[in-house]
Write a protein that holds these residues in place. Structure first.
Motif, short mmCIF file in Angstrom:
data_model
loop_
_atom_site.label_atom_id
_atom_site.label_comp_id
_atom_site.label_asym_id
_atom_site.label_seq_id
_atom_site.Cartn_x
_atom_site.Cartn_y
_atom_site.Cartn_z
N TYR A 48 1.12 16.42 -5.56
CA TYR A 48 -0.18 15.78 -5.36
C TYR A 48 -0.61 16.06 -3.93
CZ TYR A 48 2.13 13.06 -9.05
OH TYR A 48 2.85 12.67 -10.17
N THR A 49 -1.83 16.51 -3.74
CA THR A 49 -2.36 16.75 -2.40
C THR A 49 -3.36 15.66 -2.05
OG1 THR A 49 -2.07 19.15 -2.63
CG2 THR A 49 -3.54 18.38 -0.89
N ILE A 50 -3.15 14.99 -0.93
CA ILE A 50 -4.04 13.91 -0.50
C ILE A 50 -4.47 14.17 0.94
CG2 ILE A 50 -2.94 12.24 -2.05
CD1 ILE A 50 -1.55 11.06 0.43
N SER A 51 -5.57 13.54 1.34
CA SER A 51 -6.01 13.53 2.73
C SER A 51 -5.77 12.13 3.29
CB SER A 51 -7.49 13.90 2.84
OG SER A 51 -7.70 15.24 2.47
N LEU A 52 -5.00 12.04 4.35
CA LEU A 52 -4.64 10.74 4.91
C LEU A 52 -5.83 10.08 5.59
CD1 LEU A 52 -1.17 11.50 6.55
CD2 LEU A 52 -1.61 10.39 4.35
N THR A 53 -6.05 8.81 5.30
CA THR A 53 -7.06 8.02 5.98
C THR A 53 -6.44 6.69 6.42
OG1 THR A 53 -7.86 7.02 3.92
CG2 THR A 53 -8.94 9.05 4.65
N HIS A 54 -7.04 6.06 7.41
CA HIS A 54 -6.46 4.83 7.96
C HIS A 54 -6.36 3.72 6.92
CE1 HIS A 54 -6.33 6.28 12.06
NE2 HIS A 54 -7.59 6.68 11.98
N LYS A 55 -7.32 3.64 6.02
CA LYS A 55 -7.33 2.56 5.02
C LYS A 55 -6.97 3.07 3.62
CE LYS A 55 -10.95 0.11 7.56
NZ LYS A 55 -12.34 -0.42 7.50
N GLY A 56 -6.51 4.32 3.55
CA GLY A 56 -6.27 4.92 2.24
C GLY A 56 -5.07 4.33 1.51
N PHE A 57 -5.08 4.50 0.19
CA PHE A 57 -4.00 3.99 -0.67
C PHE A 57 -3.75 5.01 -1.78
CE2 PHE A 57 -2.30 1.32 -4.14
CZ PHE A 57 -1.27 0.69 -3.46
N PHE A 58 -2.51 5.46 -1.90
CA PHE A 58 -2.13 6.39 -2.96
C PHE A 58 -1.55 5.61 -4.12
CE2 PHE A 58 1.14 8.88 -5.15
CZ PHE A 58 0.39 9.97 -5.58
N GLN A 59 -2.06 5.90 -5.31
CA GLN A 59 -1.56 5.19 -6.49
C GLN A 59 -1.49 6.16 -7.66
OE1 GLN A 59 -3.85 1.78 -7.67
NE2 GLN A 59 -2.22 0.96 -8.95
N ARG A 103 0.58 2.79 0.99
CA ARG A 103 -0.58 2.88 1.88
C ARG A 103 -0.43 4.11 2.78
NH1 ARG A 103 -3.77 -1.29 1.40
NH2 ARG A 103 -2.95 -3.24 0.51
N HIS A 104 -1.55 4.79 3.01
CA HIS A 104 -1.52 5.99 3.86
C HIS A 104 -0.98 5.67 5.24
CE1 HIS A 104 -4.81 8.39 1.47
NE2 HIS A 104 -3.86 7.90 0.70
N SER A 105 -1.21 4.46 5.72
CA SER A 105 -0.75 4.08 7.06
C SER A 105 0.77 4.18 7.20
CB SER A 105 -1.22 2.66 7.39
OG SER A 105 -0.75 1.73 6.42
N GLU A 106 1.50 4.12 6.07
CA GLU A 106 2.95 4.26 6.12
C GLU A 106 3.37 5.68 6.45
OE1 GLU A 106 5.08 2.38 2.79
OE2 GLU A 106 3.17 1.48 2.20
N LEU A 107 2.50 6.66 6.19
CA LEU A 107 2.81 8.05 6.50
C LEU A 107 2.24 8.49 7.84
CD1 LEU A 107 2.53 10.36 3.34
CD2 LEU A 107 4.51 9.93 4.79
N ILE A 108 1.11 7.91 8.26
CA ILE A 108 0.50 8.30 9.53
C ILE A 108 1.48 7.98 10.67
CG2 ILE A 108 -1.40 7.84 11.13
CD1 ILE A 108 -3.15 7.22 8.68
N GLY A 109 1.81 9.00 11.44
CA GLY A 109 2.79 8.86 12.52
C GLY A 109 4.20 9.20 12.12
#
Length: 344
Positions: A27-38, A45-51
């Motif tokens: 799955y290809t996604i674009s990370l956003t600050h408020k994003g959620f993958f389901q 939450r995307h925030s778990e991957l950012i950083g």
């Protein structure tokens, strides 16, 4: 940020991430600050991957796990928004090497499509070279420019895009200006006079065609022009293998025929072609060659093109802001599309 920096370091908001589940689904996604993958394979939450570092295996709930990596160029090409059919990575790799696209090359590309081959040509020619891409349809050029900019960021290697006819663009170039002429189009034989003008002696002409009829016609007209060496044709088949302990076998599915590559080199204007001696095949030239197959361009609906253009613009907004909200690129494309619809 340079294209090299874009592919290093921790994950950042706005960039693409490729997720792989234990069964190999991607799955290809674009990370956003408020994003959620389901999905059925888990959620987070995307925030778990950012950083987080590239290569992180993230817990996606109920014991499910997903591997997160930046997509390779081969992954990106097959998942990016497209109007025209893309050239597969296996063919793009062959084109770059067969045409000898070296650092500093001056490349002419006819048929920009969605920009898949252009990514590889720019990477091979580098910042000392130059790629000139000519495309008939402005919508395709817009999509391709968005895809190339998304991959390289702000520092795209030297690249020019022209909307118009490839034969006219070739004729307008200075003589001996190009090292390679790459033709991804329906009737590449129509470009032979212009290619002979624009290519330096020893330069490479390469056509990517889908059918044997196109290949045969291009080869015969290439020979008749007397401006090029004897052409060589090939296709590339890629087969992956199943690997599990001692159970090692070819996979049942493979990426087989996608297109033919026909390659030749520009002769010195003072020389005649070297005619290779060969035993003639029976009936190969028993009558005048007839090209009866209808060659037509595959139709793409205007509605699909508008959707793809909006997708490319939205992705540019996400990459700039790290947010999924509509931004300046999306607004500009929507206004342009609305104006086009009013003018019809």
């Amino acid at each position: 940020m340079s294209s090299a920096e874009l592919r290093r370091g921790p994950f950042r908001a706005g960039e693409r991430v490729q997720l792989t589940d234990p069964k190999g689904r991607q799955y290809t996604i674009s990370l956003t600050h408020k994003g959620f993958f389901q999905s059925t394979r888990g959620s987070f939450r995307h925030s778990e991957l950012i950083g987080a570092d590239e290569g992180t295996v993230i817990e996606a709930g109920e014991g499910r796990r997903l591997l997160a990596l930046r997509p390779l160029v081969s992954d990106y090409v097959l998942s990016m928004p497209r109007g025209a059919t893309v050239i597969y990575p296996k063919d793009a790799a062959q084109i770059v090497h067969t045409a000898d696209v070296f650092p500093g090359s001056r490349v002419f590309e006819a048929g920009l499509g969605s920009g898949a081959l252009t990514l590889s040509l720019l990477g091979a020619a580098g910042y000392e070279g130059h790629v000139l891409s000519v495309e008939r349809r402005s919508e395709f050029a817009e999509i391709a420019q968005g895809n190339v900019t998304s991959w390289y960021g702000a520092n795209v290697p030297p690249w020019s895009v022209e909307i118009g006819e490839a034969d006219e663009a070739l004729a307008s170039l200075p003589q001996d200006d190009r090292d390679q002429v790459i033709l991804d189009m329906l009737a590449p034989w129509e470009m032979l006079e212009g290619a002979a003008h624009a290519l330096r002696p020893g330069g490479v002409i390469l056509a990517y065609v889908a059918t044997t009829t196109q290949m045969s016609r291009f080869v015969e007209e290439l020979r008749d022009s007397s401006n090029f060496t004897e052409p060589v044709a090939s296709e590339t088949l890629v087969r992956t293998w199943h690997l599990d302990g001692l159970s090692v076998r070819p996979d049942h599915r493979m990426v087989a025929h996608t297109g033919f590559l026909v390659v030749a080199r520009r002769l010195s204007p003072q020389s005649d072609p070297l005619v290779l001696s060969r035993r003639p095949a029976k009936a190969a030239h028993s009558e005048p060659l007839a090209w009866e197959e209808e060659i037509g361009e595959r139709a793409i609906s205007p509605k699909k093109l508008r959707r793809v253009r909006r997708d490319v613009a939205h992705r540019a907004d996400v990459e700039e802001t790290g947010e999924s909200d509509p931004g300046a690129h999306g607004k500009a494309v929507s206004e342009r599309i609305e104006a086009e619809l009013r003018d019809r």
